[in-house]
Design an enzyme around this catalytic site. Structure first.
Site, PDB file in Angstrom:
ATOM      1  N   ASP A 125      16.683 -27.360 -26.667  1.00 33.87           N
ATOM      2  CA  ASP A 125      15.724 -27.951 -25.707  1.00 33.87           C
ATOM      3  C   ASP A 125      15.092 -29.284 -26.113  1.00 33.87           C
ATOM      4  O   ASP A 125      13.897 -29.494 -25.897  1.00 33.87           O
ATOM      5  CB  ASP A 125      14.594 -26.947 -25.417  1.00 33.87           C
ATOM      6  N   ASP A 185      16.441 -26.141 -20.910  1.00 33.79           N
ATOM      7  CA  ASP A 185      15.772 -25.479 -19.807  1.00 33.79           C
ATOM      8  C   ASP A 185      16.274 -26.177 -18.555  1.00 33.79           C
ATOM      9  O   ASP A 185      16.322 -27.413 -18.511  1.00 33.79           O
ATOM     10  CB  ASP A 185      14.254 -25.709 -19.933  1.00 33.79           C
ATOM     11  N   HIS A 191      15.526 -25.540 -14.770  1.00 28.36           N
ATOM     12  CA  HIS A 191      14.846 -24.722 -13.768  1.00 28.36           C
ATOM     13  C   HIS A 191      14.989 -25.263 -12.346  1.00 28.36           C
ATOM     14  O   HIS A 191      14.980 -26.476 -12.140  1.00 28.36           O
ATOM     15  CB  HIS A 191      13.348 -24.664 -14.074  1.00 28.36           C
ATOM     16  N   SER A 205       8.193 -19.487 -13.858  1.00 25.98           N
ATOM     17  CA  SER A 205       7.345 -19.815 -15.014  1.00 25.98           C
ATOM     18  C   SER A 205       6.328 -20.898 -14.675  1.00 25.98           C
ATOM     19  O   SER A 205       5.448 -21.192 -15.474  1.00 25.98           O
ATOM     20  CB  SER A 205       8.198 -20.259 -16.196  1.00 25.98           C
ATOM     21  N   HIS A 224       8.313 -28.064 -15.290  1.00 25.55           N
ATOM     22  CA  HIS A 224       9.007 -28.822 -16.336  1.00 25.55           C
ATOM     23  C   HIS A 224      10.507 -28.587 -16.228  1.00 25.55           C
ATOM     24  O   HIS A 224      10.940 -27.555 -15.699  1.00 25.55           O
ATOM     25  CB  HIS A 224       8.515 -28.384 -17.725  1.00 25.55           C
ATOM     26  N   LYS A 228      19.805 -22.873 -19.312  1.00 24.16           N
ATOM     27  CA  LYS A 228      19.191 -21.548 -19.229  1.00 24.16           C
ATOM     28  C   LYS A 228      18.068 -21.502 -18.201  1.00 24.16           C
ATOM     29  O   LYS A 228      17.494 -22.532 -17.863  1.00 24.16           O
ATOM     30  CB  LYS A 228      18.705 -21.092 -20.607  1.00 24.16           C
ATOM     31  N   GLU A 250      13.578 -16.119 -16.411  1.00 22.08           N
ATOM     32  CA  GLU A 250      13.019 -16.895 -17.512  1.00 22.08           C
ATOM     33  C   GLU A 250      13.856 -16.618 -18.751  1.00 22.08           C
ATOM     34  O   GLU A 250      14.364 -15.501 -18.934  1.00 22.08           O
ATOM     35  CB  GLU A 250      11.547 -16.523 -17.744  1.00 22.08           C
ATOM     36  N   ALA A 308      10.594 -25.416 -28.871  1.00 24.47           N
ATOM     37  CA  ALA A 308       9.531 -25.511 -29.859  1.00 24.47           C
ATOM     38  C   ALA A 308       9.684 -24.332 -30.817  1.00 24.47           C
ATOM     39  O   ALA A 308      10.150 -23.267 -30.425  1.00 24.47           O
ATOM     40  CB  ALA A 308       8.163 -25.442 -29.169  1.00 24.47           C
ATOM     41  N   CYS A 355      11.146 -21.254 -27.863  1.00 25.02           N
ATOM     42  CA  CYS A 355      12.590 -21.152 -27.629  1.00 25.02           C
ATOM     43  C   CYS A 355      13.414 -21.131 -28.914  1.00 25.02           C
ATOM     44  O   CYS A 355      14.450 -20.481 -28.977  1.00 25.02           O
ATOM     45  CB  CYS A 355      13.038 -22.264 -26.691  1.00 25.02           C
TER      46      CYS A 355
END
Ligand code: ZN
Length: 197
Positions: free
Chosen positions: A14, A56, A58, A64, A75, A100, A107, A135, A139
């Site tokens: 990420d 990520d 989304h 989330s 985000h 993902k 999530e 982070a 993740c």
């Protein structure tokens, strides 16, 4: 010390614009992992080891997000600038991208959750994974723990992760948990046996 060979993979978690300073959900100093990750990328390329970058990814109405009952600001929305990998990260075309949490209801902190990562690694005869990125206590930790559960020898790249530490000690506790569950730690100098490549 863990060796990088053709049975090894680098998994970069990420490192996207939104998770770096200036982004929608920034990890303080998150961009500081990039120069060191670039060194790992070169090292893995030199020995012909596989490289994966997770993101990520989304939909705009992701569960989330605060407006949809979650805890985070919007985000890494698919196709947005914030969802792009940080431009300083030196990803070449042969890097495998793992997206993902792509469904509104889904999530996934871990790069193994709802993705084909496990099978992809096993299919390439990879049994050792080196994990860095953002982070540390979210993740990265989830990805490390799932890698261990899936049976991979799992190495946390201590010098290539950054956490948020919302509560002081979060990062330290996360690292401790990863080690207790069987992960190992490494840094660039411990892998190459000298200070800088
Ligand atoms: Zn997310």
């Amino acid at each position: 010390m863990a060796k990088i060979d053709k049975h090894s993979a680098l998994i970069i978690v990420d490192v996207q614009r939104d998770f770096c300073p200036g982004g929608a959900l920034p990890v303080p100093r998150g961009d500081e992992v990039i120069p060191i990750l670039n060194k790992y990328i070169r090292l893995f390329k030199e020995v012909g080891a596989s490289i994966y970058a997770t993101r990520d990814w989304h939909p705009p109405n992701h569960a989330s997000f605060k407006a949809y009952g979650g805890t985070w600001p919007p985000h890494c929305v698919q196709g947005s600038r914030g969802a792009e990998f940080h431009p300083s990260l030196e990803l070449s075309r042969d890097v495998r991208i793992i997206s993902k949490a792509q469904e509104p209801w889904q999530e996934a902190y871990s790069a193994f959750e709802g993705t084909g990562l496990r099978d992809d690694l096993k299919g390439r005869n990879i049994w050792r994974v080196f994990i860095g990125g953002l982070a540390t206590e979210y993740c990265v930790k989830s990805t490390v723990l799932d890698a261990l559960k899936a049976g991979f020898e799992t190495i946390l790249l201590e010098d290539a992760v950054m956490g948020i530490d919302a509560e002081i000690g979060d990062v330290e506790r996360a690292v401790k948990e990863m080690m207790e569950k069987g992960a190992k730690k490494a840094t660039l100098s411990s892998i190459i046996g000298r200070d800088d490549p």
